[in-house]
Design an enzyme around this catalytic site. Structure first.
Site, PDB file in Angstrom:
ATOM      1  N   SER A 252      -0.287   2.345   4.039  1.00  0.00           N
ATOM      2  CA  SER A 252       0.389   1.611   5.104  1.00  0.00           C
ATOM      3  C   SER A 252       0.183   0.118   4.901  1.00  0.00           C
ATOM      4  O   SER A 252      -0.451  -0.314   3.944  1.00  0.00           O
ATOM      5  CB  SER A 252      -0.160   2.042   6.462  1.00  0.00           C
ATOM      6  OG  SER A 252      -1.484   1.562   6.617  1.00  0.00           O
ATOM      7  N   LYS A 253       0.732  -0.641   5.819  1.00  0.00           N
ATOM      8  CA  LYS A 253       0.706  -2.096   5.690  1.00  0.00           C
ATOM      9  C   LYS A 253      -0.695  -2.667   5.512  1.00  0.00           C
ATOM     10  O   LYS A 253      -0.891  -3.626   4.792  1.00  0.00           O
ATOM     11  CB  LYS A 253       1.339  -2.734   6.928  1.00  0.00           C
ATOM     12  CG  LYS A 253       2.833  -2.551   6.998  1.00  0.00           C
ATOM     13  CD  LYS A 253       3.398  -3.271   8.211  1.00  0.00           C
ATOM     14  CE  LYS A 253       4.797  -2.792   8.530  1.00  0.00           C
ATOM     15  NZ  LYS A 253       4.787  -1.421   9.102  1.00  0.00           N
TER      16      LYS A 253
END
Length: 490
Positions: A252-253
């Site tokens: 994820s980010k």
RNA sequence: GCCCCCAUCGUCUAGCGGCCUAGGACUCCGCCCUUUCAAGGCGGCAAUCGCGGGUUCGAAUCCCGCUGGGGGCACCA
């Protein structure tokens, strides 16, 4: 090929079906890539479909970004993009058919009742499944309607029963219907849910193989049930492993560059990006690590996709990217660099001559960059007058006397150099190096810093050559003057 | 809690019962290249194949159990 795996060779119809609720992540990009490769490898068709039935979260910006990212990666689609938001009538017709056949039923349970049902199942150590009441009396229904309630439509899962996915990568995966709830197929406002829309579309679009992330595997039996209730045969499924961050959680980010957009902004080129993505969960043999686009298409095989999840390693991508850029013809690299600097606004920020300067810098940085975003670190000095980085100045100041000797010695040779060109600069400085009998680092580093002002930069000889005699010697004199001040002060 | 999946160097992986005293790549560490720095070349460290049982003359490879990790369990997709 791994045991008991069958490869796909006949022309497929595959699809990539992202929901436009954000940018295209590395995981999604890899799924798109595998689908695209399978289509191109078999001479099949690649369909793009936007699953935007969640109107709250879907945005046109996100859709545009996903399409753009795919184009950048070179993943061209043959049909679409189709939008589920524009196919409402198709889904309604499908739901009507399911109602007519009795495959779905209206469910009136309130949220509280559903929660109670799930909680009870949990307490009983059973799967938290919901089964709606099917025996409401006409009076009950009339009362609900009078209250303004509208039912959802649930799929009547056959219990007892079993659905088996013949997964191309995992083999048979069995789901006992006791653990599959009567999932919602149409919301109370009449809109279709994901499981309905995806199943209907895969059938309607003639999808032969569904290649998607493993996170979807528990949806698959539901979609298969819908298809069968509609009288269609489900496609072949291949659930590919997830891509993880360094902490082994879904990427994820917070793991840094996690979207195609990020990679592009970082100055990674599409070819190595595709290459690296393909190698996450797939390999050709025990040695090959670089593939051209065509080699990827020719050699890709769904049967060689791994079953276990892979951790995404940005460092490895950067290494691949650097090698790829170094292998590029000079002029091609130059154009890539300019395109990147233009796109990121670097050129616009550095005045009218920026492009010319950047073009001159291209050959000096090609050998050193692992990603284009490092350009400024290496060549930023070319866009401004001599301006020492604190760490760079410290290196000179650490031994002022020696720095003066080195820079002074270099200046003497450069000043009188004839002809003034790269080889000349190189020969002259090397000759001086021999005379002084120092090692390369001691002698060359101060000179490089005197000209670039940077601790890390393009190479000495190239930097001097690209500046030209006048500017290079001016900078060296400037450095000498400052060093002398320091010397006098001490 | 329930269901599903997975398990070879730190990471990506090769491996399909004997070719494995486990191969490659990235990272890391040396050395070389008298062009420094994040280039290049060469070399090295690194997996008792998660653990325990089987099956077999022989298992990283097949079977079972355990453990660990991941995914899913919405009127989201």
């Amino acid at each position: 090929m791994p045991p008991n795996r069958i490869d796909v060779t006949e022309p497929v119809r595959v699809r990539f079906a992202p929901s436009p609720t954000g940018s295209l992540h590395v995981g999604g990009a890899r799924t798109a890539l595998f689908n695209w490769l399978l289509a191109r490898h078999t001479g099949g068709v690649f369909v793009l479909r936007l699953e935007d039935t969640d109107r709250e979260r879907s945005t046109p910006e996100s859709e545009a970004e996903i399409l753009r990212a795919m184009s950048w990666l070179g993943l061209d689609w043959d049909e679409g993009p189709f939008r589920q938001s524009e196919r409402d009538d198709v889904y309604r017709a499908a739901v009507d058919r399911l109602r007519a056949s009795g495959a779905v039923y209206p469910a009136w349970e309130t949220d509280e009742e559903l929660e109670a049902q799930r909680a009870a199942a949990r307490a009983d150590k059973r799967a938290p499944v919901v089964r709606g009441r099917r025996d409401w009396s006409a009076e009950d229904v009339a009362r609900f309607e009078a209250e303004g309630r509208r039912p959802v439509w649930r799929f009547a899962v056959d219990v007892p029963g079993e659905t088996v996915i013949d997964d191309l990568i995992r083999g048979p995966v069995r789901f006992d219907h006791a653990n599959v709830e009567d999932f919602v197929v149409a919301r109370s406002d009449g809109t279709p849910t994901y499981n309905l829309a995806a199943a209907v579309d895969d059938v309607e679009m003639g999808i032969s193989h569904v290649v998607r992330g493993e996170d979807h595997i528990s949806n698959t039996p539901k979609q298969m049930m819908v298809m069968r209730a509609l009288g269609a045969e489900p496609p072949v499924y291949a659930h590919i492993p997830l891509i993880l961050g360094s902490d082994k959680k879904r990427l994820s980010k917070r793991h840094g560059a996690a979207s195609v957009e990020d990679l592009e902004a970082d100055g990674v080129l599409a070819q190595p990006a595709r290459n690296a993505l393909a190698l996450l969960g797939w390999s050709y043999d025990d040695k090959t690590t670089t593939f051209t686009r065509d080699e990827l298409i020719e050699r890709f095989s769904i049967a060689r996709v791994s079953k276990s999840p892979a951790v995404f390693d940005m460092k490895k991508l950067e290494v691949m990217n650097g090698r790829y850029m170094r292998s590029l013809p000079k002029d091609v690299f130059e154009e890539e660099l300019i395109a990147y600097l233009r796109k990121t606004g670097y050129l616009a920020q550095h005045g009218p001559h920026a492009e010319a300067v950047a073009r001159r810098s291209a050959p000096l940085v090609q050998r050193k960059l692992s990603k284009l975003s490092e350009f400024d670190v290496l060549a930023g000095w070319m866009f401004r007058d001599l301006d020492f980085e604190p760490e760079a100045w410290e290196l000179l100041a650490a031994d002022v006397k020696h720095s003066i000797q080195a820079v002074g010695g270099g200046l003497g040779r450069i000043d009188a150099l004839e002809p003034f060109d790269l080889d000349g600069v190189k020969d002259a400085l090397q000759d001086q190096l021999h005379i002084l009998g120092e090692n390369a680092r001691e002698f060359l580093e101060p000179i490089r810093i005197s000209v670039t002002g940077q601790r890390v930069s393009t190479g000495v000889y190239e930097s001097i050559a690209v500046l030209g005699r006048e500017e290079a010697t001016r900078r060296m004199r400037l450095t000498l003057a400052r060093l002398s001040e320091l010397w006098a002060a001490a």
